[in-house]
Design a protein around this motif. Structure first.
Motif, mmCIF file in Angstrom:
data_model
loop_
_atom_site.group_PDB
_atom_site.id
_atom_site.type_symbol
_atom_site.label_atom_id
_atom_site.label_comp_id
_atom_site.label_asym_id
_atom_site.label_seq_id
_atom_site.Cartn_x
_atom_site.Cartn_y
_atom_site.Cartn_z
ATOM 1 N N ALA A 23 -21.895 88.601 1.617
ATOM 2 C CA ALA A 23 -22.615 88.542 2.897
ATOM 3 C C ALA A 23 -21.709 88.995 4.033
ATOM 4 N N GLU A 24 -20.403 88.562 3.977
ATOM 5 C CA GLU A 24 -19.460 88.949 5.035
ATOM 6 C C GLU A 24 -19.180 90.445 4.989
ATOM 7 N N SER A 25 -19.109 91.020 3.781
ATOM 8 C CA SER A 25 -18.872 92.483 3.647
ATOM 9 C C SER A 25 -20.040 93.276 4.207
ATOM 10 N N GLU A 26 -21.254 92.776 3.946
ATOM 11 C CA GLU A 26 -22.440 93.457 4.487
ATOM 12 C C GLU A 26 -22.439 93.413 6.007
ATOM 13 N N GLU A 27 -22.003 92.279 6.536
ATOM 14 C CA GLU A 27 -21.948 92.143 7.998
ATOM 15 C C GLU A 27 -20.961 93.142 8.598
ATOM 16 N N VAL A 28 -19.774 93.315 7.942
ATOM 17 C CA VAL A 28 -18.780 94.260 8.440
ATOM 18 C C VAL A 28 -19.309 95.678 8.357
ATOM 19 N N ALA A 29 -19.991 95.985 7.242
ATOM 20 C CA ALA A 29 -20.546 97.340 7.076
ATOM 21 C C ALA A 29 -21.571 97.636 8.154
ATOM 22 N N THR A 30 -22.397 96.661 8.479
ATOM 23 C CA THR A 30 -23.410 96.820 9.528
ATOM 24 C C THR A 30 -22.739 97.059 10.878
ATOM 25 N N MET A 31 -21.666 96.290 11.153
ATOM 26 C CA MET A 31 -20.944 96.448 12.415
ATOM 27 C C MET A 31 -20.284 97.829 12.492
ATOM 28 N N ALA A 32 -19.790 98.335 11.349
ATOM 29 C CA ALA A 32 -19.133 99.655 11.328
ATOM 30 C C ALA A 32 -20.118 100.765 11.637
ATOM 31 N N LYS A 33 -21.371 100.585 11.163
ATOM 32 C CA LYS A 33 -22.391 101.598 11.440
ATOM 33 C C LYS A 33 -22.785 101.608 12.916
ATOM 34 N N LYS A 34 -22.774 100.382 13.515
ATOM 35 C CA LYS A 34 -23.189 100.286 14.911
ATOM 36 C C LYS A 34 -22.086 100.713 15.859
ATOM 37 N N HIS A 35 -20.841 100.455 15.463
ATOM 38 C CA HIS A 35 -19.730 100.682 16.382
ATOM 39 C C HIS A 35 -18.726 101.654 15.747
ATOM 40 N N PRO A 36 -18.636 102.871 16.236
ATOM 41 C CA PRO A 36 -17.712 103.867 15.674
ATOM 42 C C PRO A 36 -16.256 103.388 15.712
ATOM 43 N N GLU A 37 -15.881 102.628 16.716
ATOM 44 C CA GLU A 37 -14.495 102.202 16.813
ATOM 45 C C GLU A 37 -14.136 101.263 15.671
ATOM 46 N N ILE A 38 -15.124 100.450 15.225
ATOM 47 C CA ILE A 38 -14.884 99.568 14.073
ATOM 48 C C ILE A 38 -14.710 100.397 12.808
ATOM 49 N N GLN A 39 -15.560 101.409 12.668
ATOM 50 C CA GLN A 39 -15.448 102.306 11.511
ATOM 51 C C GLN A 39 -14.092 102.991 11.506
ATOM 52 N N ALA A 40 -13.665 103.419 12.674
ATOM 53 C CA ALA A 40 -12.378 104.107 12.777
ATOM 54 C C ALA A 40 -11.245 103.158 12.416
ATOM 55 N N GLU A 41 -11.354 101.893 12.798
ATOM 56 C CA GLU A 41 -10.320 100.911 12.483
ATOM 57 C C GLU A 41 -10.257 100.661 10.988
ATOM 58 N N ILE A 42 -11.428 100.645 10.326
ATOM 59 C CA ILE A 42 -11.464 100.451 8.867
ATOM 60 C C ILE A 42 -10.741 101.587 8.174
ATOM 61 N N ILE A 43 -11.015 102.839 8.631
ATOM 62 C CA ILE A 43 -10.366 104.017 8.039
ATOM 63 C C ILE A 43 -8.863 103.943 8.245
ATOM 64 N N ALA A 44 -8.438 103.506 9.446
ATOM 65 C CA ALA A 44 -7.011 103.417 9.751
ATOM 66 C C ALA A 44 -6.331 102.391 8.858
#
Length: 261
Positions: A23-44
């Motif tokens: 459930a927590e992983s799904e929440e992070v994935a949803t946040m990454a889709k909504k916020h590019p900066e979160i996605q960028a932080e995951i990649i980093a």
């Protein structure tokens, strides 16, 4: 929660490590889709892990990263509680307080001991003073007795034991000038309880007895030397045993001693 706070919370690192629940992983994935900066932080974060993995295992290929990621199971680091620094100042303070209490207790005990010693010393002093006073009184009584015995002006009448008590005796010291009379009753036994010796001055023709005193506190008079009432005329002296308080006339059956002048 703000995007910056979300990134700084550390949840993205756990997401990359695979340590979150589904459930927590799904929440992070949803946040990454909504916020590019979160996605960028995951990649980093993923790049940092790859760089770290390369430094320790340089021969591992990039393709192995997915396998490493799947097998990597990083649990939350164990928190080792650190013993708080002991407050030695507090311990020293308690120790000093205990020492102070012990010192006060010792001083109190010493003071009590001193007080007891002072009380005992005062009691001993009072006892010695009482004994000294008793000796002074006794000395004065003996000196008075000796003076009476040695006084040549005194007529000494010896009283002999009578039928009721043949072993008894007494002496009368009579100064005819001053009319004073003293009785040495050291030869008389201690009277029974409730009884008292009574001294009589007698005229013989006809027999006329006159009471001149009781030998009260016989037991307390160590010298058995008594002063009685003055008498001007007497032909004999006698001592009878009477009920406490004395009698108006002598009980002749209890005549202990008798002597003529």
């Amino acid at each position: 929660m703000e995007t910056k706070e979300y990134i700084e919370s550390g949840i993205l690192e756990l997401y990359v490590y695979g340590s979150l629940s589904e459930a927590e992983s799904e929440e992070v994935a949803t946040m990454a889709k909504k916020h590019p900066e979160i996605q960028a932080e995951i990649i980093a974060i993923e790049k940092s892990i790859l760089a770290l993995s390369s430094s320790f295992a340089p021969f591992q290929s990039v393709e192995n990263y997915a396998t490493i990621k799947e097998k990597l199971n990083l649990s939350t680091p164990e928190v080792i509680p650190m013993a708080s620094k002991r407050n030695w100042a507090q311990y020293i303070g308690w120790a000093a307080a205990l020492l102070l209490l012990a010192g006060i207790g010792f001083q109190y005990n010493q003071m009590e001991l001193t007080n007891i010693q002072v009380v005992n010393a005062n009691l001993e002093k009072a006892k010695i003073e009482k004994e000294r006073n008793e000796l002074v009184v006794k000395k004065e009584a003996i000196e008075t007795q000796l003076a009476i015995v040695k006084d040549e002006k005194n007529t000494v009448i010896t009283l002999g034991g009578q039928t009721v008590s043949p072993e008894s005796s007494a002496k009368i010291y009579w100064n005819k000038e001053t009319q004073t009379v003293y009785v040495d009753a050291s030869g008389l036994p201690e009277p029974p309880k409730g009884m008292v010796y009574q001294v009589w001055a007698l005229k013989l023709n006809p027999l006329t007895p006159t009471s001149i005193g009781l030998l009260d506190k016989f037991k307390d008079n160590n010298e058995r030397f008594f002063a009685v009432s003055n008498i001007a005329e007497a032909e004999a002296f006698g001592i009878t045993l009477e009920p406490a308080g004395g009698s108006l006339t002598p009980t002749l059956e209890q005549l202990y001693t008798l002597g003529k002048v």
